[in-house]
Design an enzyme around this catalytic site. Structure first.
Site, mmCIF file in Angstrom:
data_model
loop_
_atom_site.group_PDB
_atom_site.id
_atom_site.type_symbol
_atom_site.label_atom_id
_atom_site.label_comp_id
_atom_site.label_asym_id
_atom_site.label_seq_id
_atom_site.Cartn_x
_atom_site.Cartn_y
_atom_site.Cartn_z
ATOM 1 N N CYS A 85 14.277 -34.827 -29.479
ATOM 2 C CA CYS A 85 15.495 -35.845 -28.638
ATOM 3 C C CYS A 85 16.326 -36.828 -29.476
ATOM 4 O O CYS A 85 16.903 -36.056 -30.749
ATOM 5 C CB CYS A 85 14.753 -35.866 -27.444
ATOM 6 S SG CYS A 85 16.474 -36.199 -26.776
ATOM 7 N N HIS A 177 11.375 -32.668 -25.073
ATOM 8 C CA HIS A 177 9.820 -33.317 -25.118
ATOM 9 C C HIS A 177 8.559 -32.385 -24.900
ATOM 10 O O HIS A 177 7.601 -32.586 -23.899
ATOM 11 C CB HIS A 177 10.383 -34.490 -24.004
ATOM 12 C CG HIS A 177 10.854 -35.296 -24.473
ATOM 13 N ND1 HIS A 177 10.914 -36.931 -24.846
ATOM 14 C CD2 HIS A 177 12.177 -35.411 -23.756
ATOM 15 C CE1 HIS A 177 12.401 -36.878 -25.348
ATOM 16 N NE2 HIS A 177 12.979 -36.574 -24.128
ATOM 17 N N GLU A 179 6.344 -33.493 -26.102
ATOM 18 C CA GLU A 179 5.378 -34.132 -26.024
ATOM 19 C C GLU A 179 4.277 -35.260 -24.479
ATOM 20 O O GLU A 179 3.311 -35.191 -24.373
ATOM 21 C CB GLU A 179 5.289 -35.546 -26.969
ATOM 22 C CG GLU A 179 6.210 -36.337 -26.482
ATOM 23 C CD GLU A 179 8.093 -36.176 -26.473
ATOM 24 O OE1 GLU A 179 7.691 -34.617 -26.514
ATOM 25 O OE2 GLU A 179 8.839 -37.065 -26.390
HETATM 26 N N1 GLN Z 1 20.561 -39.716 -25.378
HETATM 27 C C1 GLN Z 1 19.709 -39.847 -26.068
HETATM 28 C C2 GLN Z 1 20.161 -40.574 -27.915
HETATM 29 O O1 GLN Z 1 20.879 -40.153 -28.428
HETATM 30 C C3 GLN Z 1 18.228 -38.756 -26.538
HETATM 31 C C4 GLN Z 1 17.340 -39.293 -25.696
HETATM 32 C C5 GLN Z 1 15.989 -39.285 -24.803
HETATM 33 O O2 GLN Z 1 15.878 -39.641 -26.411
HETATM 34 N N2 GLN Z 1 15.344 -38.636 -24.753
HETATM 35 O O3 GLN Z 1 19.542 -41.333 -28.169
#
Ligand code: GLN
Length: 197
Positions: A85, A177, A179
């Site tokens: 992410c 995610h 994890e």
């Molecule tokens: N939207 C977040 C970002 O760009 C990422 C979201 C997340 O890691 N759950 O930093």
């Protein structure tokens, strides 16, 4: 070999990554001498075979990477990186947000928060290249997508909005995610890819 895995612990979901790697290592038959620990400094990073860059807020993690003198050490890190992410945003070479100082470890363009406000968070069963054929239940939270993957970046999974899982050499990056939940297949595939079998 005993595995030493670091989780970048500047901001974001750190403990979930530690637990997931511990579970993956246990399932792969690793004993208590393998370690999963928090990384906050260049000296911590030197101890690792692999580094996880967690989800969180990529603008904040980026600022803290710079502040802690970790930008060049992460760029020069010889082990594998498992990025989720916000971590995927940081691995890119191009991000359309000047607050993010991308690590440029994967030749790709990433669009932050690509699913829009109405769909801040959702779950989907994905087909992922290299897994055993069973779908992976993926949890997306304000997720990015890869809009361009350069040569050398292997696409492992896509959805309608774009690419959501990629691999380059020892590194893997995910919009979602892995994890969260008990499915450690992607962690195990990553560890095998860096010679921890
Ligand atoms: N939207 C977040 C970002 O760009 C990422 C979201 C997340 O890691 N759950 O930093």
């Amino acid at each position: 070999m005993d595995a030493r895995i670091g989780v970048l612990a500047l901001q974001g979901n750190v403990s979930e990554h530690i637990d997931a790697f511990l579970l993956a290592l246990e399932r792969m038959g690793y004993g208590p001498s393998s370690e999963v620990f928090e990384v906050r400094s260049p000296a911590d990073l030197e101890e690792c075979h692999a580094l996880a860059i967690p989800g969180g807020e990529s603008t904040t993690i980026s600022r803290l990477i710079d502040k802690n003198g970790l930008f060049e050490p992460i760029r020069e890190f010889k082990g594998g990186i498992f990025a989720t992410c916000a971590g995927m945003v940081l691995m890119a070479s191009e991000v359309a947000d000047p607050r993010v100082h991308p690590l440029c470890l994967m030749d790709m363009t990433v669009d932050r928060n690509a699913f829009g406000r109405q769909r801040e968070s959702f779950e989907a069963d994905l087909a992922i290249e290299g897994l055993d054929g069973r779908p992976f239940h993926a949890i997306f939270i304000r997720a990015p997508v890869v809009t361009r993957a350069g040569p050398g970046v292997t696409v492992l999974s896509s959805v309608d909005q774009g690419i959501v899982a990629v691999k380059k050499g020892p590194h893997m990056a995910f919009s979602f995610h892995p994890e969260l939940g008990e499915d450690t297949r992607l962690h195990e595939q990553f560890l095998k890819g860096i010679g921890i079998t």
